[in-house]
Design a protein around this motif. Structure first.
Motif, mmCIF file in Angstrom:
data_model
loop_
_atom_site.group_PDB
_atom_site.id
_atom_site.type_symbol
_atom_site.label_atom_id
_atom_site.label_comp_id
_atom_site.label_asym_id
_atom_site.label_seq_id
_atom_site.Cartn_x
_atom_site.Cartn_y
_atom_site.Cartn_z
ATOM 1 N N GLU A 4 -2.053 0.679 -14.830
ATOM 2 C CA GLU A 4 -0.682 1.162 -14.651
ATOM 3 C C GLU A 4 -0.069 1.580 -13.264
ATOM 4 O O GLU A 4 0.852 1.289 -12.947
ATOM 5 C CB GLU A 4 -0.831 2.569 -15.315
ATOM 6 N N ALA A 5 -1.286 1.645 -12.476
ATOM 7 C CA ALA A 5 -0.801 1.895 -10.953
ATOM 8 C C ALA A 5 -0.263 0.826 -10.346
ATOM 9 O O ALA A 5 0.635 0.671 -9.341
ATOM 10 C CB ALA A 5 -2.067 2.499 -10.251
ATOM 11 N N ALA A 6 -1.097 -0.296 -10.765
ATOM 12 C CA ALA A 6 -0.575 -1.499 -10.040
ATOM 13 C C ALA A 6 0.738 -1.949 -10.596
ATOM 14 O O ALA A 6 1.697 -2.591 -9.737
ATOM 15 C CB ALA A 6 -1.504 -2.813 -10.740
ATOM 16 N N MET A 7 1.129 -1.811 -11.724
ATOM 17 C CA MET A 7 2.611 -1.930 -12.292
ATOM 18 C C MET A 7 3.554 -0.941 -11.728
ATOM 19 O O MET A 7 4.734 -1.568 -11.246
ATOM 20 C CB MET A 7 2.640 -2.028 -13.796
ATOM 21 N N ILE A 39 5.943 4.945 -14.861
ATOM 22 C CA ILE A 39 6.208 3.669 -14.271
ATOM 23 C C ILE A 39 7.429 3.243 -14.713
ATOM 24 O O ILE A 39 8.137 2.235 -13.932
ATOM 25 C CB ILE A 39 5.173 2.564 -15.034
ATOM 26 N N ALA A 40 8.137 4.098 -15.411
ATOM 27 C CA ALA A 40 9.446 3.785 -15.742
ATOM 28 C C ALA A 40 10.645 4.374 -14.646
ATOM 29 O O ALA A 40 11.774 3.813 -14.601
ATOM 30 C CB ALA A 40 9.990 4.246 -17.277
ATOM 31 N N GLY A 41 10.031 5.383 -13.824
ATOM 32 C CA GLY A 41 10.995 5.532 -12.970
ATOM 33 C C GLY A 41 11.506 4.579 -12.006
ATOM 34 O O GLY A 41 11.036 3.760 -11.492
ATOM 35 N N THR A 42 12.746 4.914 -11.573
ATOM 36 C CA THR A 42 13.282 3.934 -10.530
ATOM 37 C C THR A 42 13.241 4.231 -9.089
ATOM 38 O O THR A 42 12.672 5.612 -8.867
ATOM 39 C CB THR A 42 14.836 3.765 -10.767
ATOM 40 N N PRO A 43 13.206 3.560 -8.013
ATOM 41 C CA PRO A 43 12.954 3.985 -6.609
ATOM 42 C C PRO A 43 13.805 5.134 -6.210
ATOM 43 O O PRO A 43 13.601 5.607 -5.065
ATOM 44 C CB PRO A 43 13.262 2.666 -5.937
ATOM 45 N N HIS A 44 14.865 5.543 -7.000
ATOM 46 C CA HIS A 44 15.859 6.692 -6.573
ATOM 47 C C HIS A 44 14.749 8.016 -6.563
ATOM 48 O O HIS A 44 15.254 8.941 -5.758
ATOM 49 C CB HIS A 44 16.696 6.784 -7.582
ATOM 50 N N ASN A 45 13.823 8.060 -7.093
ATOM 51 C CA ASN A 45 13.027 9.004 -7.360
ATOM 52 C C ASN A 45 12.026 9.364 -6.208
ATOM 53 O O ASN A 45 11.035 10.011 -5.916
ATOM 54 C CB ASN A 45 11.971 9.448 -8.547
ATOM 55 N N SER A 46 11.927 8.286 -5.251
ATOM 56 C CA SER A 46 11.006 8.116 -4.422
ATOM 57 C C SER A 46 11.181 9.271 -3.227
ATOM 58 O O SER A 46 12.262 9.748 -2.952
ATOM 59 C CB SER A 46 11.014 6.466 -3.571
ATOM 60 N N SER A 47 10.108 9.733 -2.588
ATOM 61 C CA SER A 47 10.239 10.646 -1.328
ATOM 62 C C SER A 47 10.839 9.751 -0.207
ATOM 63 O O SER A 47 10.806 8.606 -0.032
ATOM 64 C CB SER A 47 8.568 10.876 -1.058
ATOM 65 N N LYS A 60 0.839 -1.077 0.022
ATOM 66 C CA LYS A 60 0.058 -0.047 -0.093
ATOM 67 C C LYS A 60 0.992 1.086 -0.116
ATOM 68 O O LYS A 60 0.510 2.308 -0.810
ATOM 69 C CB LYS A 60 -1.008 -0.021 1.096
ATOM 70 N N CYS A 61 1.946 1.139 0.749
ATOM 71 C CA CYS A 61 3.010 2.360 0.521
ATOM 72 C C CYS A 61 3.379 2.740 -0.632
ATOM 73 O O CYS A 61 3.580 3.669 -0.972
ATOM 74 C CB CYS A 61 4.325 2.050 1.818
ATOM 75 N N ALA A 62 3.731 1.666 -1.319
ATOM 76 C CA ALA A 62 4.208 1.719 -2.782
ATOM 77 C C ALA A 62 3.153 2.186 -3.683
ATOM 78 O O ALA A 62 3.350 3.180 -4.659
ATOM 79 C CB ALA A 62 4.725 0.281 -3.043
ATOM 80 N N LEU A 63 2.014 1.658 -3.379
ATOM 81 C CA LEU A 63 0.875 2.048 -4.295
ATOM 82 C C LEU A 63 0.597 3.729 -4.194
ATOM 83 O O LEU A 63 0.400 4.558 -4.978
ATOM 84 C CB LEU A 63 -0.228 1.288 -3.944
ATOM 85 N N ILE A 103 5.783 -8.840 -16.049
ATOM 86 C CA ILE A 103 6.181 -9.426 -17.247
ATOM 87 C C ILE A 103 4.961 -9.370 -18.178
ATOM 88 O O ILE A 103 5.144 -9.045 -19.330
ATOM 89 C CB ILE A 103 6.403 -11.189 -17.020
ATOM 90 N N PHE A 104 3.742 -9.672 -17.768
ATOM 91 C CA PHE A 104 2.576 -9.707 -18.770
ATOM 92 C C PHE A 104 1.809 -8.773 -18.935
ATOM 93 O O PHE A 104 0.964 -8.471 -19.632
ATOM 94 C CB PHE A 104 1.730 -11.028 -18.390
ATOM 95 N N GLY A 105 1.891 -7.602 -18.056
ATOM 96 C CA GLY A 105 0.877 -6.502 -17.910
ATOM 97 C C GLY A 105 1.237 -5.579 -18.783
ATOM 98 O O GLY A 105 2.329 -5.360 -19.372
ATOM 99 N N ASP A 106 0.353 -4.883 -19.625
ATOM 100 C CA ASP A 106 0.340 -3.776 -20.633
ATOM 101 C C ASP A 106 -0.153 -2.764 -20.169
ATOM 102 O O ASP A 106 -1.560 -2.724 -20.512
ATOM 103 C CB ASP A 106 0.041 -4.332 -21.870
#
Length: 313
Positions: free
Chosen positions: A184-187, A96-104, A69-72, A155-158
């Motif tokens: 998109e939010a789930a991925m 969704i391409a961003g990496t966790p480096h941009n996390s708050s 939930k925190c990640a979402l 892997i399978f989501g679009d």
């Protein structure tokens, strides 16, 4: 009372999560000690069981769910901020391409605290204790179910296509779980959560391989459908890895596929790790795709042969 700054609700939530995690880590050993004192109960079938084992597994699942939930929440916040910044002009950047480096910083602290707690719930177990081994089985099963669901999404989501019901092969479990949500939010949340899941994975496998030396034969059978040959450590390690691999794949494709019968059973009824979490986050290259990194780490720790079907020793 600590002051609450502007936007104080997230700060209060962060403090609450940190407090609860510290509390759980503080009392967890006492809970485990109480397990041996209370003794088993008899079920309807006459067999003995420990209801506390299920309660501990559910607690692990609850904390793992809070991490998700925190990640979402973090993804949604970041996504909304990107939309506001780019309002009035087109943007070619995928959220969704961003990496966790941009996390708050707030998300990083919450995720790290939750991750430390989840790891401690595994590494504080005593492998020579049969009840603790049952807890370990249940916890690892819950973890690999969760990781497998995230893996199927990545892997399978679009996210560019709307979810459509299929008359052919059912989509993997992770896609079914979020069929009613924004894909998109789930991925995106799965990508943000990935590094923390990989850290738990590393610590879990390390602990499990080290602990097999202290397990009884009955406890070893919890982690392998075949009777392990303790005289050949390499063979025992391979059997355990096969069980973990199948548990992960069952989390991806669901329970309907009998191919993954050799999996962990589902439960029916030290703070120094924080430095390691931070180091792992630093080791992720800023230009590295978060989804690809998470997928690669799962394969690296569990073995690529699950894709080829090879069964080596």
């Amino acid at each position: 009372m600590q002051p609450i700054e502007e936007g104080g609700q997230p700060q209060a939530e962060e403090q609450s999560i940190d407090y609860l995690c510290r509390l759980i880590r503080h009392v967890y050993l006492s809970i485990l000690e109480g397990l041996d004192i209370t003794g088993p109960e008899k079920g309807h079938d006459g067999e003995q069981y420990f209801p506390e084992v299920s309660a501990i597994v559910r607690l692990f699942q609850t904390i793992l769910g809070r991490l998700h939930k925190c990640a979402l929440d973090e993804f949604v916040t970041r996504h909304d901020e990107d939309k506001n910044r780019n309002k009035g002009r087109r943007s070619g950047t995928k959220s969704i391409a961003g990496t966790p480096h941009n996390s708050s910083p707030g998300f990083a602290r919450q995720a790290e605290s939750l991750t430390r707690t989840l790891v401690r719930m595994i590494t504080d177990l005593d492998a020579s204790n049969t009840n603790h081994c049952e807890i370990l089985e249940g916890i690892l099963c819950a973890f690999f179910d969760h990781a497998g669901s995230s893996l199927s999404l990545l892997i399978f989501g679009d996210s560019k296509q709307k979810h459509k019901s299929s008359t052919g092969v059912l989509p993997p479990r992770g896609l079914l779980d979020v069929a009613h949500l924004d894909l998109e939010a789930a991925m995106g949340s799965a990508t943000l959560e990935g590094p923390y899941l990989v850290f738990i994975l590393r610590k879990s496998i390390e602990f499990l391989h080290h602990s097999t030396k202290r397990m009884s034969e009955d406890s070893l059978l919890l982690f392998s459908v075949q009777k392990p040959d303790t005289t050949h450590p390499g063979r025992l390690r391979r059997l355990v890895e096969e069980t973990l691999q199948n548990t992960l794949l069952r989390g991806v494709y669901g329970d309907d596929d009998d191919t993954f019968y050799n999996a962990l059973r589902r439960d029916e009824g030290a703070d120094e790790d924080g430095d390691d979490v931070a180091k792992m986050m630093e080791d992720i290259r800023p230009d590295e795709d978060g989804a690809e990194w998470f997928i690669g780490q799962l394969w690296e720790h569990l073995g690529w042969d699950i894709l080829s079907g090879q069964k080596g020793l």
